[in-house]
Design an enzyme around this catalytic site. Structure first.
Site, PDB file in Angstrom:
ATOM      1  N   ASP A   1       8.926 -11.676   7.179  1.00 42.09           N
ATOM      2  CA  ASP A   1       8.705 -10.707   7.972  1.00 42.09           C
ATOM      3  C   ASP A   1       7.726 -10.581   9.327  1.00 42.09           C
ATOM      4  O   ASP A   1       7.186  -9.757   9.543  1.00 42.09           O
ATOM      5  CB  ASP A   1       8.996  -9.389   7.558  1.00 42.09           C
ATOM      6  CG  ASP A   1       9.298  -8.138   8.380  1.00 42.09           C
ATOM      7  OD1 ASP A   1       9.664  -8.455   8.880  1.00 42.09           O
ATOM      8  OD2 ASP A   1       8.090  -7.463   7.602  1.00 42.09           O
TER       9      ASP A   1
ATOM     10  N   GLU B   1       4.331 -12.860  -1.755  1.00 40.22           N
ATOM     11  CA  GLU B   1       5.463 -12.576  -1.804  1.00 40.22           C
ATOM     12  C   GLU B   1       5.939 -13.908  -2.781  1.00 40.22           C
ATOM     13  O   GLU B   1       6.962 -13.882  -1.636  1.00 40.22           O
ATOM     14  CB  GLU B   1       6.484 -11.813  -1.348  1.00 40.22           C
ATOM     15  CG  GLU B   1       5.568 -10.657  -1.361  1.00 40.22           C
ATOM     16  CD  GLU B   1       6.188  -9.236  -0.456  1.00 40.22           C
ATOM     17  OE1 GLU B   1       7.682  -9.509  -0.646  1.00 40.22           O
ATOM     18  OE2 GLU B   1       5.761  -8.148  -0.701  1.00 40.22           O
TER      19      GLU B   1
ATOM     20  N   GLU C   1       0.034  -4.026  -0.728  1.00 39.93           N
ATOM     21  CA  GLU C   1       0.743  -3.145   0.324  1.00 39.93           C
ATOM     22  C   GLU C   1       1.137  -2.498   0.063  1.00 39.93           C
ATOM     23  O   GLU C   1       1.749  -2.049  -0.545  1.00 39.93           O
ATOM     24  CB  GLU C   1       1.641  -4.537   0.639  1.00 39.93           C
ATOM     25  CG  GLU C   1       1.596  -5.686   2.225  1.00 39.93           C
ATOM     26  CD  GLU C   1       1.967  -6.749   2.319  1.00 39.93           C
ATOM     27  OE1 GLU C   1       3.458  -5.832   2.068  1.00 39.93           O
ATOM     28  OE2 GLU C   1       2.184  -8.327   2.063  1.00 39.93           O
TER      29      GLU C   1
HETATM   30  C1  GCB Z   1       6.403  -7.082   2.373  1.00 46.77           C
HETATM   31  C2  GCB Z   1       5.435  -8.544   3.764  1.00 46.77           C
HETATM   32  C3  GCB Z   1       5.139  -8.339   4.940  1.00 46.77           C
HETATM   33  C4  GCB Z   1       5.809  -7.664   5.180  1.00 46.77           C
HETATM   34  C5  GCB Z   1       6.716  -6.052   4.640  1.00 46.77           C
HETATM   35  C6  GCB Z   1       7.567  -5.172   5.723  1.00 46.77           C
HETATM   36  O1  GCB Z   1       6.034  -7.437   1.725  1.00 46.77           O
HETATM   37  O2  GCB Z   1       4.238  -8.915   2.000  1.00 46.77           O
HETATM   38  O3  GCB Z   1       5.428  -9.204   4.977  1.00 46.77           O
HETATM   39  O4  GCB Z   1       6.221  -7.404   6.451  1.00 46.77           O
HETATM   40  O5  GCB Z   1       6.886  -6.064   3.782  1.00 46.77           O
HETATM   41  O6  GCB Z   1       7.214  -3.977   6.512  1.00 46.77           O
HETATM   42  O7  GCB Z   1       8.740  -5.379   4.718  1.00 46.77           O
END
Ligand code: GCB
Length: 659
Positions: A199, A449, A538
């Site tokens: 992402d 992930e 996160e």
């Molecule tokens: C996650 C990812 C990250 C994304 C985030 C999102 O789990 O690790 O890279 O940007 O979600 O905002 O979807």
């Protein structure tokens, strides 16, 4: 028949062998000294894009044999910077495949005498091919990591030289990170599409500085240090191993030695030593000043300067290199993580190297601003999601006492296979080689992930985690996992479990009443499964700056503030269980992603905007982070933390004691 082939493929895919990977050499950060000169090749280079359907044409036609402008019209391109957002062309922004850079430079005549010259790139994403004066100089695969080569014999001294770089941004199933390239019909024919599941935008180009530097003929090629403190932190120990390169090293084995002096911040020498014949040894530092994280001590990020002087057998001074080091010791169990014997609770962010125009290009102004914001908000840590950050930012983190969970570029890893494993291990080898001397680095993250419920994930991550440990036993190994705990096959190989989860965002969207208990339950479930310390690495919500909706509604500033508060409640319940050791918001700042209907100009989960201004939730987070620092480490509070509200006596307080 088809089924048989499929089964055969599957069987082959299941056999993953733990092969050796190439080892990095040298690559000390280029600094000047009595014996070394450094020149930057940053600036405006010439740039040309290959045709998407003919990415190797430049190699076949020898574009590196003359100025690029002789082959194609060039445009000016800044280095360092991603090339994608510099022009107004969609075709360059979304370009897949190779691009070319070149520039001219002079090398002083004096450099031809009695020394060696090295060319070093801070990073080129993703693969780089470099020529000097038409001769192949170096190739490197892997974004976000440095590489270098000796160019002594291919330079023109006291004369003009040309450097040409071909950079390829293509990501496939065996690159780190992985991607897919496909040919898709468009309105006028076919086009090549790069897709990836991660992402963030696949920015590419010469992302960090390019340097030429000189060394003596025999020089300090590498230094590895590890530090320790006595139980009461009063005495520090620095164990060092120096590697050298050069003919004197080969001829006079055992006769070369190094003298080391350690200076404190005031420039006073506090320890010195002469190495043994293997160029290794230990320095003892009395009245040590340990390296402490920000707000954990009144003097965080204390750095010493280690001066290393390499001498020939006849005592002639061969080379001088200076390295900044911090004295600290880490330890961890199945329920704690300590620094200098004190338990640590991480409060910070997942981040990105990302900004307007320059993309992932190194920008000192942005970096300095980011560290000011990190200090302002009272964070003590961040994860270099999802790749290694610039060496300059690692030096900043050292000096500011910001702890780093240092992540390699493996993100959304899947379809585990042999070639991927080798590259994944190589990315960790390069990362650890680069960053092992930084006190700020307190943990290695081996993936973000990864699809750890898939077949093969078990063996694959056993190899990757054990490989990481074989390179560095002084730091714990983690990975940020998002599969449900019940399906995960990798956690048992980690020292610390990090999990990413978006309650009330990707699941139960908008349901703020479905956050707190779920976070508590999931953290407990991970802990029960693996009996290891747990971090929430996160959580968050996309938030459009300036969108206000009361009651809180998804995408509004109110919603981000509320969702944070629901998580804080869970974290406080979890903190009582000692094994819950940290909370990381996703994300520090808004950042660019690929185009998607779920992304408004990019991912907006930033606590700060892409222009590095606070959203409403930043003020809430700041109060929490300082409250935690005060509770856990008795720090003093910034005066502007609470805004005056009203003089209504004890019922409404508005100063630091309110905490
Ligand atoms: C996650 C990812 C990250 C994304 C985030 C999102 O789990 O690790 O890279 O940007 O979600 O905002 O979807």
């Amino acid at each position: 028949m088809v089924t048989a082939l499929y089964v055969l493929n599957l069987t082959l895919a299941l056999i993953i062998v733990n092969k050796e990977v190439p080892t990095s050499r040298g690559m000390l950060y280029p600094t000047e000294s009595e014996t070394r000169e450094v020149r930057s090749l940053d600036g405006i280079w010439n740039f040309v894009r290959s045709d998407q359907n003919n990415p190797t044409q430049g190699i076949r036609d020898g574009w590196f044999n003359a100025d690029l402008s002789k082959s194609r019209p060039t445009i000016p391109m800044p280095v360092p910077a991603s090339y994608n957002d510099i022009t107004t062309e969609q075709s360059l922004r979304d370009h897949v495949g190779t691009v070319w850079y070149d520039r001219k430079f002079f090398v002083p005549r004096s450099w031809s005498q009695n020394q060696r010259v090295w060319l070093r790139f801070g990073s080129v994403h993703y693969e780089a091919f470099v020529w000097i004066n038409g001769q192949s100089a170096v190739k490197h695969e892997m974004g976000h990591l440095p590489f270098e080569t000796e160019v002594t014999h291919i330079l023109n001294y006291g004369a003009e030289n040309r450097i040409t770089v071909m950079c390829d941004n293509a990501l496939i199933q065996t690159t780190v990170p992985q991607g897919k390239i496909s040919e898709v019909a468009n309105d006028g024919g076919v086009t090549i599409i790069q897709s990836y599941t991660f992402d963030f935008f696949n920015y590419a180009g010469i992302h960090r500085s390019v340097h030429l530097y000189t060394t003596p003929k025999t020089f300090i090629e590498d230094v590895e240090i590890s530090t320790n403190l006595a139980d009461d932190n009063s005495v520090g120990y620095v164990d060092y191993v120096i590697s050298i390169n050069g003919s004197a090293a080969n001829e006079a084995d055992n006769a070369i030695y190094a003298k080391l002096q350690l200076y404190n911040r005031e420039g006073v020498q506090v320890a010195n030593a002469t190495s043994d014949a293997k160029l290794s040894g230990r320095l003892k530092v009395e009245q040590a000043k340990p390296w402490w994280p920000y707000l954990m001590h009144p003097e965080p990020g204390y750095m010493y300067e280690l001066e290393i002087k390499l001498h020939a057998a006849n005592a002639e001074l061969l080379d001088v290199y200076r390295l900044s080091i911090g004295l600290r010791t880490l330890s961890w169990t199945n329920a704690t993580f300590t620094i200098n014997g004190k338990p640590v609770y991480f409060r910070g962010f997942g981040r990105h190297e990302d900004s307007d125009i320059r993309g992932k290009g190194l920008d000192n102004a942005l970096m300095a601003r980011d560290f000011n914001l990190i200090q302002w908000i009272g964070a003590n840590a961040y994860r270099t999601s999802h790749y290694p950050y610039s060496e300059e930012s690692m030096q900043f983190a050292d000096k500011h006492g910001i702890m780093i969970i240092d992540e390699c570029p493996s993100v959304d890893t899947e379809n585990f296979n042999q070639a991927l494993l080798s590259k994944h291990k190589s990315s960790l080898e390069q990362l650890i080689h680069r960053d092992r001397n930084h006190p700020s680095v307190v943990m290695w993250s081996i993936a973000n992930e990864p699809r750890t419920s898939q077949t093969n994930a078990d063996t694959y991550f056993q190899f990757v985690a054990n490989f990481t440990r074989s390179l560095d036993r002084t730091r714990p190994v983690t990975a940020a996992i998002a599969v449900p705990h019940a399906d995960d096959k990798a956690g048992r190989y980690l020292d610390i479990i990090s999990f990413n989860r978006y309650n009330a965002w990707y699941s139960n969207t908008g349901r703020l009443d479905m956050v707190t208990q779920r976070v508590i339950d999931e953290a407990i479930a991970w802990n029960q499964k693996y009996d290891k310390p747990i971090i929430m690495s996160e959580y968050g919500a996309d938030t459009l700056e300036g969108l206000h909706l009361q009651p809180a509604f998804v995408w509004s500033e109110e919603f981000q503030t509320e969702i944070f508060a629901r998580h804080f409640k869970a974290f406080d319940a979890l903190r009582r269980k000692k094994w819950f050791i940290g909370e990381f918001v996703w994300n520090f700042a808004d950042f660019k992603t690929g185009q998607s209907y779920t992304r408004v100009g990019g991912n907006k989960k930033g606590v700060f905007t892409r222009a590095r201004q606070p959203k409403a939730a930043a003020h809430l987070l700041r109060r929490r982070y300082f409250a935690l620092a005060r509770e856990l480490d008795q720090c003093s509070m910034p005066e502007d933390l609470f805004t005056y509200i009203a003089d209504v006596g004890a019922s409404v307080k508005h100063d630091a004691t309110d905490l």
